[in-house]
Design an enzyme around this catalytic site. Structure first.
Site, PDB file in Angstrom:
ATOM      1  N   ARG A  55      16.736   7.545  -5.129  1.00  0.00           N
ATOM      2  CA  ARG A  55      15.688   8.493  -5.558  1.00  0.00           C
ATOM      3  C   ARG A  55      16.119   9.942  -5.294  1.00  0.00           C
ATOM      4  O   ARG A  55      15.713  10.844  -6.028  1.00  0.00           O
ATOM      5  CB  ARG A  55      14.372   8.189  -4.851  1.00  0.00           C
ATOM      6  CG  ARG A  55      13.626   7.050  -5.513  1.00  0.00           C
ATOM      7  CD  ARG A  55      12.318   6.778  -4.810  1.00  0.00           C
ATOM      8  NE  ARG A  55      11.407   6.025  -5.648  1.00  0.00           N
ATOM      9  CZ  ARG A  55      10.233   5.573  -5.242  1.00  0.00           C
ATOM     10  NH1 ARG A  55       9.825   5.799  -4.005  1.00  0.00           N
ATOM     11  NH2 ARG A  55       9.454   4.904  -6.058  1.00  0.00           N
ATOM     12  N   LYS A 110       3.358  -9.796  -4.274  1.00  0.00           N
ATOM     13  CA  LYS A 110       1.950  -9.405  -4.146  1.00  0.00           C
ATOM     14  C   LYS A 110       1.211  -9.768  -5.429  1.00  0.00           C
ATOM     15  O   LYS A 110       1.128  -8.997  -6.370  1.00  0.00           O
ATOM     16  CB  LYS A 110       1.850  -7.911  -3.852  1.00  0.00           C
ATOM     17  CG  LYS A 110       2.391  -7.561  -2.468  1.00  0.00           C
ATOM     18  CD  LYS A 110       2.635  -6.065  -2.310  1.00  0.00           C
ATOM     19  CE  LYS A 110       3.943  -5.651  -2.937  1.00  0.00           C
ATOM     20  NZ  LYS A 110       4.156  -4.217  -3.052  1.00  0.00           N
ATOM     21  N   GLY A 116      10.225  -1.117  -6.864  1.00  0.00           N
ATOM     22  CA  GLY A 116      11.139  -0.845  -5.753  1.00  0.00           C
ATOM     23  C   GLY A 116      12.020  -2.047  -5.436  1.00  0.00           C
ATOM     24  O   GLY A 116      13.248  -1.938  -5.347  1.00  0.00           O
ATOM     25  N   GLY A 127       4.673   1.644  -8.530  1.00  0.00           N
ATOM     26  CA  GLY A 127       3.315   1.642  -9.073  1.00  0.00           C
ATOM     27  C   GLY A 127       3.168   2.543 -10.291  1.00  0.00           C
ATOM     28  O   GLY A 127       2.459   2.195 -11.244  1.00  0.00           O
TER      29      GLY A 127
END
Ligand code: ADP
Ligand code: 3PG
Ligand code: MG
Length: 393
Positions: free
Chosen positions: A38, A199, A350, A373
């Site tokens: 990043r 998740k 990620g 996200g």
């Protein structure tokens, strides 16, 4: 989505420019930077600012300190890494705002950089407090948004500052929009989306948004388990996210109605207590005391065949617990054959990005988003506040 007014058209020379970047990098056990991608992805914009003689003030966050100072989440190692990538000093103001920040900003010369400490040390950042936004805006004359990974947050440093200064999209934001728009703006068909990860509840909105838009949705990882169990398949001792039966049935019915094909794992790789070697079983035949952790070879073949037929592929979420070599095979096998083949292939997330690099799959993708996200919300078709606030080109 329409392009945004870009940094290349900004009057930069001699101006103090606030540039928001997403330097929310993963840290290792000793507080070092585990993955600096990043930081490196922001260099083109920072280089452009330098070349055009801007006085650049870098805004960033790290982790979720919740409005309080946390020395473990200082941006100091990030500023150091950035300084070595740019080959020039990047002094860090040890308070996000305050006397030292003002002093450093006043002394910047054309082409120089400074950075503010983690903005999330301040309670006003995440609440987009007007006082904080105004204080930040006073440090600069222009604002450049290059933190694609944070544009889904309406924070002081993403939205508040942009409302108060002439604002421009950075090169990374422009590239992310160009690439991800291939998924939302009439994607070439067949369009297949591979969704996995851990998740489960987090991924349901993505799945719901794809019905009628994707030709095929291939579901792996732990996301697949509630789909399998809702259809009556037992998965041994595998933990399955609970309370999702209704949501899963709704997605399954919605897919049928919208003509989107859902592909679920027909076999799984599992581990059993006391056994060194993993086993493979059809999804309904996972032994009672076994825990599944990856898709099996039949599923790999079916997923691969679907992707080979696709003109557009989007991937979010590893298909197994790829951090463990025994459960990395599914993700590797599904994507490894795609390298060099024609088609739009984009990955986001990620852990997906980490898996792509760790498993040698980066070459299979034309683009790997820096967003987690933010990229998912973009693909879902949601409005992102950090983009909405920027003027169109
Ligand atoms: P991303 O960050 O790319 O959006 P997620 O955060 O949703 O991806 O998921 C990544 C995590 O999902 C990884 O840590 C991986 O170990 C886990 N995972 C993948 N497959 C399974 C599985 N079958 N069971 C449990 N965890 C899984
Ligand atoms: C990310 O890592 O996805 C972005 O930096 C946003 O971080 P957040 O989810 O803590 O807002
Ligand atoms: Mg993740």
């Amino acid at each position: 989505m329409l392009p945004k007014r870009g940094v290349a058209s900004a009057p930069l020379k001699g101006r103090r420019v606030l540039v928001r970047v997403d330097f929310n990098v993963p840290l290792d056990d000793r507080g070092g930077i585990a993955d600096d991608r990043r930081i490196l992805e922001a260099i083109p914009t920072l280089d452009l600012l330098r070349t055009h003689g801007a006085k650049t003030i870098v805004l960033a966050h790290l982790g979720r300190p919740g409005g309080r100072r946390d020395p473990k989440l200082s941006l100091r190692p990030v500023a150091r890494r950035l300084s070595s990538a740019l080959g020039t000093p990047v002094p860090l103001a040890d308070e996000p705002v305050g006397v030292r920040a003002l002093d450093l900003a006043a002394r910047l010369e054309n082409g120089q950089f400074m950075m503010l400490e983690n903005l999330r040390f301040l309670p006003g950042e995440e609440t987009n407090d007007p006082g904080l936004a105004a204080q930040l805006a006073r440090l600069g004359e222009l604002f450049v948004e290059d933190a694609f990974g944070a544009v889904h947050r309406a924070h002081a440093s993403t939205v508040g500052v942009a409302q108060r200064l002439p604002s421009f999209a950075g090169l990374l934001v422009e590239r992310e929009l160009r690439e991800l728009s291939r998924l939302t703006d009439r994607p070439a068909v067949p369009y297949s989306v591979v969704v996995g990860g851990g998740k489960v509840a987090d991924k349901l909105p993505l799945l719901a948004s794809l019905l009628g838009r994707a030709s095929t949705v291939l579901i792996g990882g732990a996301i697949a388990y509630p789909f399998l169990t809702a259809a009556g398949t037992r998965l041994g001792a595998t933990p399955v996210a609970s309370g999702l039966d209704d949501a899963v049935r709704e997605i399954t019915a919605g897919a049928r109605a919208a003509g989107t094909e859902l592909l679920l794992p027909s076999d799984l790789v599992y581990e059993r207590p006391g056994e060194a070697e993993p086993g493979i079983a059809a999804s309904g035949n996972v032994p009672p005391e076994a825990v599944a952790g990856d898709i099996g070879p039949d599923t790999q073949r079916a997923f691969r065949a679907a992707l080979e037929r696709s003109a557009t592929v989007f991937w979010n979420g590893p298909l197994g617990r790829f951090e463990l070599p025994r459960f990395a095979g599914g993700t590797r096998a599904v994507f490894s054959g795609l390298e060099g083949r024609p088609g739009v292939r984009i990955a986001a997330g990620g852990d997906s990005a980490r898996a792509a690099y760790a498993l040698g799959l980066a070459g299979a993708f034309g683009f790997i988003s820096t967003g987690g996200g933010a990229a998912l919300e973009f693909v879902e078709g949601r409005e992102l506040p950090g983009l909405a606030v920027l003027p169109d080109a």
